[in-house]
Design an enzyme around this catalytic site. Structure first.
Site, mmCIF file in Angstrom:
data_model
loop_
_atom_site.group_PDB
_atom_site.id
_atom_site.type_symbol
_atom_site.label_atom_id
_atom_site.label_comp_id
_atom_site.label_asym_id
_atom_site.label_seq_id
_atom_site.Cartn_x
_atom_site.Cartn_y
_atom_site.Cartn_z
ATOM 1 N N GLY A 1 0.827 -1.206 0.000
ATOM 2 C CA GLY A 1 0.000 0.000 0.000
ATOM 3 C C GLY A 1 0.858 1.252 0.000
ATOM 4 N N GLY A 2 0.301 2.320 0.546
ATOM 5 C CA GLY A 2 1.015 3.597 0.590
ATOM 6 C C GLY A 2 2.332 3.488 1.327
ATOM 7 N N GLY B 1 24.137 12.444 -29.064
ATOM 8 C CA GLY B 1 23.650 12.961 -27.788
ATOM 9 C C GLY B 1 24.228 12.195 -26.613
ATOM 10 N N ALA B 2 24.421 10.900 -26.821
ATOM 11 C CA ALA B 2 24.922 10.079 -25.717
ATOM 12 C C ALA B 2 26.340 10.495 -25.327
ATOM 13 C CB ALA B 2 24.886 8.607 -26.108
HETATM 14 C C1 LIG Z 1 -0.719 3.439 3.834
HETATM 15 C C2 LIG Z 1 -0.782 1.922 3.840
HETATM 16 O O1 LIG Z 1 0.064 1.305 4.411
HETATM 17 S S1 LIG Z 1 -2.087 1.149 3.055
HETATM 18 C C3 LIG Z 1 -1.757 -0.575 3.229
HETATM 19 C C4 LIG Z 1 -2.548 -1.261 4.321
HETATM 20 N N1 LIG Z 1 -2.094 -2.606 4.448
HETATM 21 C C5 LIG Z 1 -2.520 -3.631 3.708
HETATM 22 O O2 LIG Z 1 -3.385 -3.490 2.861
HETATM 23 C C6 LIG Z 1 -1.921 -4.982 3.997
HETATM 24 C C7 LIG Z 1 -2.840 -5.794 4.893
HETATM 25 N N2 LIG Z 1 -2.189 -7.035 5.340
HETATM 26 C C8 LIG Z 1 -1.996 -8.080 4.559
HETATM 27 O O3 LIG Z 1 -2.378 -8.106 3.394
HETATM 28 C C9 LIG Z 1 -1.288 -9.261 5.137
HETATM 29 O O4 LIG Z 1 -1.407 -9.187 6.549
HETATM 30 C C10 LIG Z 1 0.206 -9.301 4.779
HETATM 31 C C11 LIG Z 1 0.336 -9.689 3.298
HETATM 32 C C12 LIG Z 1 0.871 -7.953 4.990
HETATM 33 C C13 LIG Z 1 0.935 -10.328 5.644
HETATM 34 O O5 LIG Z 1 0.292 -11.577 5.576
HETATM 35 P P1 LIG Z 1 0.725 -12.765 6.577
HETATM 36 O O6 LIG Z 1 2.187 -12.960 6.537
HETATM 37 O O7 LIG Z 1 -0.140 -13.950 6.246
HETATM 38 O O8 LIG Z 1 0.417 -12.241 8.040
HETATM 39 P P2 LIG Z 1 -0.995 -11.995 8.704
HETATM 40 O O9 LIG Z 1 -2.025 -11.569 7.713
HETATM 41 O O10 LIG Z 1 -1.319 -13.185 9.569
HETATM 42 O O11 LIG Z 1 -0.678 -10.742 9.619
HETATM 43 C C14 LIG Z 1 -0.020 -10.836 10.886
HETATM 44 C C15 LIG Z 1 -0.825 -10.051 11.888
HETATM 45 O O12 LIG Z 1 -0.805 -8.670 11.511
HETATM 46 C C16 LIG Z 1 -2.133 -8.190 11.379
HETATM 47 N N3 LIG Z 1 -2.159 -7.224 10.290
HETATM 48 C C17 LIG Z 1 -1.561 -7.313 9.088
HETATM 49 N N4 LIG Z 1 -1.780 -6.195 8.377
HETATM 50 C C18 LIG Z 1 -2.503 -5.399 9.172
HETATM 51 C C19 LIG Z 1 -3.002 -4.085 9.027
HETATM 52 N N5 LIG Z 1 -2.754 -3.356 7.929
HETATM 53 N N6 LIG Z 1 -3.677 -3.540 10.051
HETATM 54 C C20 LIG Z 1 -3.889 -4.229 11.180
HETATM 55 N N7 LIG Z 1 -3.425 -5.464 11.385
HETATM 56 C C21 LIG Z 1 -2.750 -6.036 10.388
HETATM 57 C C22 LIG Z 1 -2.963 -9.425 11.051
HETATM 58 O O13 LIG Z 1 -4.308 -9.217 11.406
HETATM 59 C C23 LIG Z 1 -2.276 -10.457 11.934
HETATM 60 O O14 LIG Z 1 -2.704 -10.265 13.272
HETATM 61 P P3 LIG Z 1 -2.828 -11.518 14.283
HETATM 62 O O15 LIG Z 1 -1.448 -12.056 14.405
HETATM 63 O O16 LIG Z 1 -3.340 -10.899 15.506
HETATM 64 O O17 LIG Z 1 -3.758 -12.469 13.622
#
Ligand SMILES: CC(=O)SCCNC(=O)CCNC(=O)[C@H](O)C(C)(C)COP(=O)(O)OP(=O)(O)OC[C@H]1O[C@@H](n2cnc3c(N)ncnc32)[C@H](O)[C@@H]1OP(=O)(O)O
Length: 564
Positions: A212-213, A449-450
């Site tokens: 994401g961001g 140019g290069a």
């Molecule tokens: C400005 C920005 O950053 S926008 C981007 C926002 N973030 C996202 O869209 C990514 C969201 N997260 C994901 O897609 C996935 O968690 C991944 C790909 C990052 C990692 O996947 P995995 O390795 O399978 O780990 P998993 O999903 O189990 O995450 C680990 C823990 O972090 C938590 N977690 C992961 N991302 C987030 C998030 N963005 N916010 C809150 N909790 C989160 C999960 O709920 C999990 O919690 P738990 O251990 O209590 O169950």
């Protein structure tokens, strides 16, 4: 100028082994000391002055920290990853890390040992470096208010202390539960990263997800280092891509370490594993000063017969046939200390190479065309690779050595439509604005140019040299003859003469009269024609002469409007 007391920049295997042993020993001592302190306090030994509630709090905090690390190891090792703290041991010289706010963002009474990021300062090759390491074992390493405040505080301190910042990224991004409070923190980090850009070196090491961001935190830093596995960067993940476009793609295919090193050019190094990625970080830091006010550290260097042997080899590297490719890395390795060249973006836009090396113990940035790949042509990607590296060197006072063998900018609608005008202009902007010492050597082709943009004297280089094999011209012989002798060739054709024989004769004449360095020498665009064997020597002498070159401000503008 600081002097790192080592004869080599990069860690040798022996040094690495020593470092690992020292780190393990220091870690063991730390653990024992902490354990002993806790035990001492628990036993009520020598702390009659310490009140019971304080004692309880200390014990609880120490236990929490221990449990958190045990849990982190379980979670991270299961995925083939190190914990945030283990990564710090790899990054810093043994026993030099000082953590800040270990428990900030936590709730000791409720059993939370802190936030999802570790911050602090340690030493890399004896110099102070700041770090923030995201801890995926705590709420997926996500960024909420507590983490944002910690990172911004670390960056503020690093800017005040004028030291580099390394970000060890392993995070699910903005913490969803905190909504805009989390997003705002990214805004603050972006802004601080921009403030720090060009002032202190900033390096991002991606050791887990970065989605994401959040990707723009590393994107704004000087270098991004990824690993072959468990390292991902994307603005929208595979699920969103599938929902939005119907495309099915894996995390690695979309934004894995290889993809970003070889295809997108987002990353600058592909580590075999975490240890290799962090080792590369240490190596790069060894070539850079701590901030833009300083010069890079220097290293002891004893010249010897190996460099004389290497100098002799130079004569044999460039083939007599100007259409035959060769590996410019051989040239680079023959002119730099110990043949050590640390490439940046090795897998991307391979018709150009860029990287760090030392000449007589002093770090320099090297830029070269690579005739082994697409004849060393400049295309959109190679242009951006060169431009960005030149800007990096100029920000941090590294002299730039340019080795030229370039047939031109790449022709074709794909390049024109990909913006070769806009993106190729970046090379010009970078060289024309650079104020560090610049030395250029033309090895063979330097066309059109290069020629101008690759560190020519007119674009701003200080000292320019040419090998006897140099071909400097607006166009190569055949292209030039087809244009300037079009009418002669047409007449010959109409008269039934052998057009190809005439074309070849005219090309030979053009080559003998024009495709050489003579005009450049007469105009002072080239300072001297040199024997390849003298290359290292003239570069070294030029850099010594230019050592006192200082920046000058030409006007009062806010900043130039760089082509982007
Ligand atoms: C400005 C920005 O950053 S926008 C981007 C926002 N973030 C996202 O869209 C990514 C969201 N997260 C994901 O897609 C996935 O968690 C991944 C790909 C990052 C990692 O996947 P995995 O390795 O399978 O780990 P998993 O999903 O189990 O995450 C680990 C823990 O972090 C938590 N977690 C992961 N991302 C987030 C998030 N963005 N916010 C809150 N909790 C989160 C999960 O709920 C999990 O919690 P738990 O251990 O209590 O169950």
């Amino acid at each position: 100028m600081s002097d790192v007391s080592s004869d080599r920049v990069s860690d040798t295997t022996a040094k690495k082994a020593d470092k690992a042993a020292a780190a393990a020993e220091a870690e063991a001592v730390k653990r024992e000391t902490a354990q002993a302190a806790v035990e001492q306090i628990s036993n009520g030994d020598s702390q009659s002055q310490i009140r019971q509630p304080v004692r309880d709090a200390i014990i609880k905090a120490a236990q929490l920290a221990r449990e958190a690390e045990t849990s982190a190891r379980k979670r991270q090792h299961g995925k083939g990853k190190h914990t945030a703290r283990e990564r710090l041991d790899l990054l810093f010289d043994a026993d030099t890390f000082e953590e800040m706010g270990r428990f900030s963002g936590g709730d000791i009474n409720k059993g939370k040992a802190g936030s999802a990021v570790v911050t602090g300062f340690g030493k890399v090759h004896g110099r102070t470096v700041g770090v923030y390491a995201q801890d995926f074992s705590v709420r997926g390493g996500t960024l909420g208010q507590a983490e944002g405040l910690k990172i911004c505080h670390l960056m503020d301190m690093a800017m005040q202390m004028k030291v580099p910042v390394v970000a060890l990224i392993d995070s699910g991004g903005a913490r969803i539960q905190e909504g805009v409070a989390a997003l705002t923190q990214y805004g603050h980090i972006f802004r601080k990263t921009c403030q720090a850009s060009g002032f202190i070196p900033q390096i991002s090491v991606i050791l887990g997800p970065c989605a994401g961001g959040a990707v723009y935190c590393p994107a704004l830093t000087d270098l991004i280092i990824m690993t072959k596995e468990n390292s991902n960067m994307f603005v929208t993940g595979p699920d969103v891509v599938k929902a939005a476009t119907g495309e099915t793609i894996s995390m690695d295919e979309l934004g894995g370490g290889y993809v970003h090193n070889a295809k997108s050019g987002v990353a600058h190094y592909l580590g075999e594993d975490e240890a290799d990625a962090i080792d590369y970080t240490r190596t790069v830091l060894a070539y850079l000063p701590s901030n833009s006010d300083e010069k890079a550290p220097t290293y002891a260097y004893a010249s010897g017969h190996t460099e004389r042997e290497a100098a002799k080899r130079l004569k044999t590297i460039v083939p007599a046939n100007d259409r035959q490719p060769y590996d410019v890395l051989e040239v680079v390795r023959a002119i730099v200390d110990y043949g050590e060249f640390v490439q940046v973006q090795e897998l991307f836009a391979q018709s150009a190479i860029v990287g760090f090396a030392c000449i007589s113990g002093k770090p320099v940035g090297i830029v070269a065309n690579q005739p082994n790949v697409r004849a060393g042509i400049l295309d959109v990607d190679a242009s951006e690779k060169v431009a960005r590296f030149v800007r990096l060197c100029d920000s941090f006072n590294l002299p730039i050595v340019t080795l030229v063998d370039v047939p031109g900018y790449k022709p074709g609608s794909d390049q024109e439509h990909a913006g070769i005008i806009r993106r190729g202009a970046k090379v010009i902007y970078a060289y024309a604005n650079a104020q560090v010492p610049m030395v250029t050597v033309i090895l063979r082709k330097a066309f059109g140019g290069a020629y101008i943009v690759m560190g020519s004297k007119s674009i701003g280089a200080d000292m320019n040299f040419a090998w006897p094999t140099s071909q400097i011209a607006v166009l190569g012989a055949t292209g030039a003859v087809n244009i300037i002798h079009r009418k002669d060739l047409q007449k010959a054709k109409e008269a039934g003469q052998d057009v190809e024989a005439l074309r070849s004769k005219l090309a030979d004449e053009y080559e003998a009269s024009t495709v050489n360095a003579n005009l450049s020498l007469e105009m002072g665009e080239i300072d001297a024609m040199i024997d390849p064997e003298q290359t290292r020597e003239v570069i070294e002498e030029s850099l010594a002469m230019l050592a006192s070159k200082r920046r000058v401000s030409h006007n009062d503008k806010h900043h130039g409007n760089q082509p982007l």
